[in-house]
Motif scaffolding. Structure first.
Motif, PDB file in Angstrom:
ATOM      1  N   GLU A 158       0.831  -1.206   0.000  1.00  0.00           N
ATOM      2  CA  GLU A 158       0.000   0.000   0.000  1.00  0.00           C
ATOM      3  C   GLU A 158       0.865   1.256   0.000  1.00  0.00           C
ATOM      4  O   GLU A 158       0.591   2.211  -0.733  1.00  0.00           O
ATOM      5  CB  GLU A 158      -0.935   0.003   1.211  1.00  0.00           C
ATOM      6  CG  GLU A 158      -2.063  -1.001   1.107  1.00  0.00           C
ATOM      7  CD  GLU A 158      -2.867  -1.128   2.402  1.00  0.00           C
ATOM      8  OE1 GLU A 158      -2.580  -0.383   3.371  1.00  0.00           O
ATOM      9  OE2 GLU A 158      -3.761  -1.986   2.442  1.00  0.00           O
ATOM     10  N   ARG A 159       1.921   1.261   0.811  1.00  0.00           N
ATOM     11  CA  ARG A 159       2.821   2.412   0.876  1.00  0.00           C
ATOM     12  C   ARG A 159       3.517   2.642  -0.461  1.00  0.00           C
ATOM     13  O   ARG A 159       3.628   3.765  -0.933  1.00  0.00           O
ATOM     14  CB  ARG A 159       3.860   2.221   1.981  1.00  0.00           C
ATOM     15  CG  ARG A 159       3.261   2.338   3.373  1.00  0.00           C
ATOM     16  CD  ARG A 159       4.253   2.012   4.449  1.00  0.00           C
ATOM     17  NE  ARG A 159       5.312   3.007   4.498  1.00  0.00           N
ATOM     18  CZ  ARG A 159       6.444   2.847   5.181  1.00  0.00           C
ATOM     19  NH1 ARG A 159       6.645   1.742   5.865  1.00  0.00           N
ATOM     20  NH2 ARG A 159       7.361   3.782   5.185  1.00  0.00           N
ATOM     21  N   LEU A 160       4.004   1.546  -1.066  1.00  0.00           N
ATOM     22  CA  LEU A 160       4.676   1.656  -2.362  1.00  0.00           C
ATOM     23  C   LEU A 160       3.727   2.186  -3.429  1.00  0.00           C
ATOM     24  O   LEU A 160       4.097   3.054  -4.225  1.00  0.00           O
ATOM     25  CB  LEU A 160       5.256   0.303  -2.786  1.00  0.00           C
ATOM     26  CG  LEU A 160       6.504  -0.152  -2.036  1.00  0.00           C
ATOM     27  CD1 LEU A 160       6.817  -1.601  -2.374  1.00  0.00           C
ATOM     28  CD2 LEU A 160       7.684   0.751  -2.345  1.00  0.00           C
ATOM     29  N   ASN A 161       2.497   1.668  -3.457  1.00  0.00           N
ATOM     30  CA  ASN A 161       1.517   2.126  -4.434  1.00  0.00           C
ATOM     31  C   ASN A 161       1.182   3.600  -4.243  1.00  0.00           C
ATOM     32  O   ASN A 161       1.044   4.349  -5.212  1.00  0.00           O
ATOM     33  CB  ASN A 161       0.245   1.279  -4.372  1.00  0.00           C
ATOM     34  CG  ASN A 161       0.379   0.037  -5.220  1.00  0.00           C
ATOM     35  OD1 ASN A 161       0.762   0.098  -6.372  1.00  0.00           O
ATOM     36  ND2 ASN A 161       0.075  -1.104  -4.624  1.00  0.00           N
ATOM     37  N   LYS A 162       1.061   4.030  -2.995  1.00  0.00           N
ATOM     38  CA  LYS A 162       0.766   5.434  -2.700  1.00  0.00           C
ATOM     39  C   LYS A 162       1.917   6.319  -3.163  1.00  0.00           C
ATOM     40  O   LYS A 162       1.715   7.327  -3.839  1.00  0.00           O
ATOM     41  CB  LYS A 162       0.524   5.627  -1.207  1.00  0.00           C
ATOM     42  CG  LYS A 162       0.186   7.049  -0.840  1.00  0.00           C
ATOM     43  CD  LYS A 162      -0.055   7.218   0.641  1.00  0.00           C
ATOM     44  CE  LYS A 162      -0.370   8.677   0.917  1.00  0.00           C
ATOM     45  NZ  LYS A 162      -0.224   9.045   2.301  1.00  0.00           N
ATOM     46  N   MET A 163       3.154   5.923  -2.824  1.00  0.00           N
ATOM     47  CA  MET A 163       4.327   6.697  -3.214  1.00  0.00           C
ATOM     48  C   MET A 163       4.466   6.753  -4.730  1.00  0.00           C
ATOM     49  O   MET A 163       4.743   7.820  -5.293  1.00  0.00           O
ATOM     50  CB  MET A 163       5.593   6.098  -2.588  1.00  0.00           C
ATOM     51  CG  MET A 163       5.662   6.246  -1.087  1.00  0.00           C
ATOM     52  SD  MET A 163       6.993   5.268  -0.355  1.00  0.00           S
ATOM     53  CE  MET A 163       8.426   6.056  -1.035  1.00  0.00           C
ATOM     54  N   TYR A 164       4.270   5.635  -5.379  1.00  0.00           N
ATOM     55  CA  TYR A 164       4.386   5.607  -6.841  1.00  0.00           C
ATOM     56  C   TYR A 164       3.284   6.443  -7.487  1.00  0.00           C
ATOM     57  O   TYR A 164       3.532   7.201  -8.421  1.00  0.00           O
ATOM     58  CB  TYR A 164       4.349   4.175  -7.365  1.00  0.00           C
ATOM     59  CG  TYR A 164       4.455   4.106  -8.872  1.00  0.00           C
ATOM     60  CD1 TYR A 164       5.613   4.513  -9.513  1.00  0.00           C
ATOM     61  CD2 TYR A 164       3.395   3.647  -9.642  1.00  0.00           C
ATOM     62  CE1 TYR A 164       5.719   4.474 -10.897  1.00  0.00           C
ATOM     63  CE2 TYR A 164       3.493   3.601 -11.032  1.00  0.00           C
ATOM     64  CZ  TYR A 164       4.657   4.012 -11.652  1.00  0.00           C
ATOM     65  OH  TYR A 164       4.763   3.970 -13.020  1.00  0.00           O
ATOM     66  N   GLY A 165       2.082   6.337  -6.965  1.00  0.00           N
ATOM     67  CA  GLY A 165       0.963   7.115  -7.493  1.00  0.00           C
ATOM     68  C   GLY A 165       1.201   8.612  -7.403  1.00  0.00           C
ATOM     69  O   GLY A 165       0.826   9.370  -8.292  1.00  0.00           O
TER      70      GLY A 165
ATOM     71  N   GLY B 255       4.630   9.797 -13.470  1.00  0.00           N
ATOM     72  CA  GLY B 255       4.540  10.814 -14.502  1.00  0.00           C
ATOM     73  C   GLY B 255       5.295  12.091 -14.170  1.00  0.00           C
ATOM     74  O   GLY B 255       5.598  12.873 -15.056  1.00  0.00           O
ATOM     75  N   ILE B 256       5.582  12.312 -12.896  1.00  0.00           N
ATOM     76  CA  ILE B 256       6.327  13.501 -12.476  1.00  0.00           C
ATOM     77  C   ILE B 256       7.819  13.152 -12.366  1.00  0.00           C
ATOM     78  O   ILE B 256       8.660  13.754 -13.018  1.00  0.00           O
ATOM     79  CB  ILE B 256       5.808  14.047 -11.129  1.00  0.00           C
ATOM     80  CG1 ILE B 256       4.327  14.411 -11.249  1.00  0.00           C
ATOM     81  CG2 ILE B 256       6.633  15.238 -10.666  1.00  0.00           C
ATOM     82  CD1 ILE B 256       3.645  14.664  -9.925  1.00  0.00           C
ATOM     83  N   LEU B 257       8.106  12.171 -11.521  1.00  0.00           N
ATOM     84  CA  LEU B 257       9.490  11.742 -11.324  1.00  0.00           C
ATOM     85  C   LEU B 257       9.795  10.431 -12.033  1.00  0.00           C
ATOM     86  O   LEU B 257      10.920  10.193 -12.441  1.00  0.00           O
ATOM     87  CB  LEU B 257       9.800  11.562  -9.827  1.00  0.00           C
ATOM     88  CG  LEU B 257       9.715  12.813  -8.964  1.00  0.00           C
ATOM     89  CD1 LEU B 257       9.895  12.447  -7.496  1.00  0.00           C
ATOM     90  CD2 LEU B 257      10.774  13.813  -9.383  1.00  0.00           C
ATOM     91  N   TYR B 258       8.794   9.592 -12.151  1.00  0.00           N
ATOM     92  CA  TYR B 258       9.024   8.247 -12.681  1.00  0.00           C
ATOM     93  C   TYR B 258       8.147   7.965 -13.886  1.00  0.00           C
ATOM     94  O   TYR B 258       6.965   8.268 -13.895  1.00  0.00           O
ATOM     95  CB  TYR B 258       8.761   7.204 -11.592  1.00  0.00           C
ATOM     96  CG  TYR B 258       9.705   7.358 -10.435  1.00  0.00           C
ATOM     97  CD1 TYR B 258      11.021   6.957 -10.544  1.00  0.00           C
ATOM     98  CD2 TYR B 258       9.291   7.949  -9.255  1.00  0.00           C
ATOM     99  CE1 TYR B 258      11.909   7.127  -9.502  1.00  0.00           C
ATOM    100  CE2 TYR B 258      10.173   8.128  -8.197  1.00  0.00           C
ATOM    101  CZ  TYR B 258      11.486   7.712  -8.336  1.00  0.00           C
ATOM    102  OH  TYR B 258      12.360   7.882  -7.296  1.00  0.00           O
ATOM    103  N   THR B 259       8.769   7.358 -14.889  1.00  0.00           N
ATOM    104  CA  THR B 259       8.039   6.969 -16.085  1.00  0.00           C
ATOM    105  C   THR B 259       7.658   5.499 -16.056  1.00  0.00           C
ATOM    106  O   THR B 259       6.871   5.051 -16.875  1.00  0.00           O
ATOM    107  CB  THR B 259       8.882   7.247 -17.341  1.00  0.00           C
ATOM    108  OG1 THR B 259      10.136   6.569 -17.210  1.00  0.00           O
ATOM    109  CG2 THR B 259       9.138   8.738 -17.492  1.00  0.00           C
ATOM    110  N   SER B 260       8.229   4.771 -15.085  1.00  0.00           N
ATOM    111  CA  SER B 260       7.889   3.349 -14.988  1.00  0.00           C
ATOM    112  C   SER B 260       8.017   2.863 -13.550  1.00  0.00           C
ATOM    113  O   SER B 260       8.752   3.437 -12.739  1.00  0.00           O
ATOM    114  CB  SER B 260       8.807   2.513 -15.891  1.00  0.00           C
ATOM    115  OG  SER B 260      10.101   2.404 -15.315  1.00  0.00           O
TER     116      SER B 260
END
Length: 78
Positions: free
Chosen positions: A19-26, A30-35
């Protein structure tokens, strides 16, 4: 022999961690990460650096304590 390979797939069974990883990635998608792969590589990189620093600090703390104890014993024996 290396056990961790470039092709490893990691399964995350810890629900809270997932859940934490999904929240951080979300929040950074598109801002910092493309994948997801770039995101997880960065998370691992930061985690490894933190782990190495903690290990170094623990070593320093343990040896510093010993140095202080040696100094106390030297002072008491004088």
């Amino acid at each position: 022999m290396d056990e961790i390979k470039q092709e490893n797939i990691v399964r995350i069974y810890d629900k809270k961690l997932l859940e934490r990883l999904n929240k951080m990635y979300g929040e950074t998608k598109g801002i910092l990460y493309t994948s997801k792969n770039n995101f997880l590589n960065d998370i691992l990189q930061v985690g490894i650096q933190t782990f190495e620093k903690q290990e170094k600090d623990n070593w320093a703390i343990q040896h510093e304590k010993q140095t202080l104890l040696d100094a106390i014993h030297a002072t008491r024996s004088e």
